[in-house]
Scaffold this motif. Structure first.
Motif, PDB file in Angstrom:
ATOM      1  N   PRO A  21       0.840  -1.205   0.000  1.00 44.39           N
ATOM      2  CA  PRO A  21       0.000   0.000   0.000  1.00 44.39           C
ATOM      3  C   PRO A  21       0.874   1.253   0.000  1.00 44.39           C
ATOM      4  O   PRO A  21       1.606   1.515   0.950  1.00 44.39           O
ATOM      5  CB  PRO A  21      -0.811  -0.116   1.291  1.00 44.39           C
ATOM      6  N   THR A  22       0.794   2.025  -1.068  1.00 49.13           N
ATOM      7  CA  THR A  22       1.639   3.210  -1.232  1.00 49.13           C
ATOM      8  C   THR A  22       0.848   4.511  -1.148  1.00 49.13           C
ATOM      9  O   THR A  22       1.442   5.592  -1.155  1.00 49.13           O
ATOM     10  CB  THR A  22       2.366   3.157  -2.585  1.00 49.13           C
ATOM     11  N   VAL A  23      -0.459   4.416  -1.111  1.00 50.91           N
ATOM     12  CA  VAL A  23      -1.309   5.610  -0.971  1.00 50.91           C
ATOM     13  C   VAL A  23      -2.420   5.319   0.040  1.00 50.91           C
ATOM     14  O   VAL A  23      -2.708   4.166   0.359  1.00 50.91           O
ATOM     15  CB  VAL A  23      -1.964   6.027  -2.311  1.00 50.91           C
ATOM     16  N   VAL A  24      -3.020   6.368   0.530  1.00 49.62           N
ATOM     17  CA  VAL A  24      -4.177   6.246   1.419  1.00 49.62           C
ATOM     18  C   VAL A  24      -5.109   7.407   1.103  1.00 49.62           C
ATOM     19  O   VAL A  24      -4.657   8.481   0.673  1.00 49.62           O
ATOM     20  CB  VAL A  24      -3.732   6.275   2.902  1.00 49.62           C
ATOM     21  N   ASP A  25      -6.415   7.213   1.282  1.00 54.05           N
ATOM     22  CA  ASP A  25      -7.318   8.325   1.009  1.00 54.05           C
ATOM     23  C   ASP A  25      -7.552   9.155   2.267  1.00 54.05           C
ATOM     24  O   ASP A  25      -7.350   8.694   3.400  1.00 54.05           O
ATOM     25  CB  ASP A  25      -8.634   7.865   0.377  1.00 54.05           C
ATOM     26  N   VAL A  26      -7.959  10.398   2.057  1.00 52.81           N
ATOM     27  CA  VAL A  26      -8.144  11.338   3.163  1.00 52.81           C
ATOM     28  C   VAL A  26      -9.222  10.840   4.122  1.00 52.81           C
ATOM     29  O   VAL A  26      -9.120  11.013   5.335  1.00 52.81           O
ATOM     30  CB  VAL A  26      -8.492  12.731   2.618  1.00 52.81           C
ATOM     31  N   LYS A  27     -10.256  10.200   3.594  1.00 53.27           N
ATOM     32  CA  LYS A  27     -11.341   9.674   4.434  1.00 53.27           C
ATOM     33  C   LYS A  27     -10.787   8.702   5.468  1.00 53.27           C
ATOM     34  O   LYS A  27     -11.166   8.736   6.639  1.00 53.27           O
ATOM     35  CB  LYS A  27     -12.385   8.992   3.555  1.00 53.27           C
ATOM     36  N   THR A  28      -9.871   7.827   5.034  1.00 54.92           N
ATOM     37  CA  THR A  28      -9.271   6.857   5.952  1.00 54.92           C
ATOM     38  C   THR A  28      -8.451   7.562   7.029  1.00 54.92           C
ATOM     39  O   THR A  28      -8.496   7.187   8.203  1.00 54.92           O
ATOM     40  CB  THR A  28      -8.365   5.885   5.177  1.00 54.92           C
ATOM     41  N   ASP A  88      -9.301   7.415  10.959  1.00 53.35           N
ATOM     42  CA  ASP A  88      -8.298   6.892  11.890  1.00 53.35           C
ATOM     43  C   ASP A  88      -8.098   7.844  13.060  1.00 53.35           C
ATOM     44  O   ASP A  88      -7.875   7.418  14.198  1.00 53.35           O
ATOM     45  CB  ASP A  88      -6.968   6.679  11.169  1.00 53.35           C
ATOM     46  N   ILE A  89      -8.171   9.142  12.792  1.00 50.61           N
ATOM     47  CA  ILE A  89      -7.980  10.147  13.837  1.00 50.61           C
ATOM     48  C   ILE A  89      -9.203  10.239  14.745  1.00 50.61           C
ATOM     49  O   ILE A  89      -9.104  10.243  15.974  1.00 50.61           O
ATOM     50  CB  ILE A  89      -7.675  11.526  13.223  1.00 50.61           C
ATOM     51  N   LEU A  90     -10.395  10.295  14.137  1.00 50.80           N
ATOM     52  CA  LEU A  90     -11.631  10.490  14.897  1.00 50.80           C
ATOM     53  C   LEU A  90     -12.201   9.193  15.467  1.00 50.80           C
ATOM     54  O   LEU A  90     -13.070   9.224  16.341  1.00 50.80           O
ATOM     55  CB  LEU A  90     -12.689  11.158  14.011  1.00 50.80           C
ATOM     56  N   LYS A  91     -11.739   8.055  14.928  1.00 51.76           N
ATOM     57  CA  LYS A  91     -12.235   6.742  15.357  1.00 51.76           C
ATOM     58  C   LYS A  91     -13.727   6.576  15.100  1.00 51.76           C
ATOM     59  O   LYS A  91     -14.463   5.948  15.870  1.00 51.76           O
ATOM     60  CB  LYS A  91     -11.942   6.506  16.854  1.00 51.76           C
TER      61      LYS A  91
END
Length: 267
Positions: free
Chosen positions: A208-215, A219-222
């Motif tokens: 995995p070399t990218v991640v989307d902003v939603k993820t 991850d921050i807000l749980k």
């Protein structure tokens, strides 16, 4: 005039979504090196999680584990013909893991045309199909033709993935015999590359070399969130990471396929 709506088209990448289910076995080799495995519908998934490959010792440790796990999938036989396929777009760094790996693959197929060679070297060819947005040809159609013409009975496919969690970004190598769906990571499926569709044994390798902003936000807000626009992002050091990952996976494939292959000292 016929108008084509392009807002929902993703032309520059064939990113694949990583397997994100529950794992059955968890083997902790070191605090920062963990192997997890599972079986889903008779398919196997192995994930090697690590904290760093920018350090030479860590790089070699992860490479050794990768070789050990990859060999479990290959079941190498005397008359096997291997085709190594690097999916992705070499002009888009996060999606260039496949091409970067091919740069490090030892090819022997052309030597077999001259006669038998040392039995300690497997019959290996490699191919980079690029992406549909550049060629105008669906990836799966290209691969079917190349696999048939090469006579390969075993295919190793390398591609970039989209991370399911921020903590997995550039921190895992995933191996599976389930096949791969180019474009699925960005909802742009290009067809299934599997034993069923290709008439050859398929082993897929991805990072995995990218991640989307939603993820990232979730991850921050749980908690789940809804975004007006969901962007895909990658770390600032992605050029360096892709270079190291391409070298690690390329060396790992070479060492797995060729008994006499000398380990590269070009870390």
């Amino acid at each position: 005039m016929h108008i084509i709506e392009t807002d929902n088209l993703n032309l520059r990448t064939d990113l694949v979504i990583e397997y994100e289910g529950d794992y059955e076995n968890n083997e902790v080799l070191e605090d920062d090196l963990v192997i997890t495995t599972t079986k889903v519908d008779n398919f196997k998934y192995t994930t090697i999680a690590f904290s760093d490959i920018t350090d030479k010792d860590n790089f070699l440790n992860v490479q050794n584990v990768f070789i050990k796990e990859l060999k479990k999938y290959l079941d190498i036989q005397k008359n096997d013909k291997f085709l190594i396929i690097g999916l992705g777009n070499k002009n888009s760094t996060p999606d260039s893991l496949g091409p970067a790996t091919l740069d490090n693959i030892l090819v022997t197929g052309h030597l077999y045309l001259l006669g038998d060679i040392d039995s300690n070297y497997s019959h290996v060819c490699k191919f980079m199909p690029s992406v549909t947005g550049e060629t105008g040809i669906e990836t799966i159609k290209v691969l079917k033709s190349v696999i048939k013409e090469s006579g390969a009975n075993k295919v190793i496919v390398i591609d970039s993935l989209k991370a399911s969690k921020v903590e997995r970004l550039n921190k895992i190598i995933q191996i599976t015999n389930s096949g791969i769906h180019p474009g699925s990571g960005i909802n742009n499926n290009r067809g299934e590359v599997s034993e069923k569709t290709m008439n050859a044994s398929i082993v897929a390798i991805g990072v995995p070399t990218v991640v989307d902003v939603k993820t990232i936000v979730e991850d921050i807000l749980k908690e789940e969130v809804t975004l007006k626009e969901n962007l895909i992002v990658t770390p600032t050091n992605i050029d360096f990471i892709i270079q190291k990952l391409g070298l690690l996976i390329g060396n790992g494939i070479n060492i797995s396929l060729h008994k006499d292959f000398k380990r590269q000292n070009n870390y």
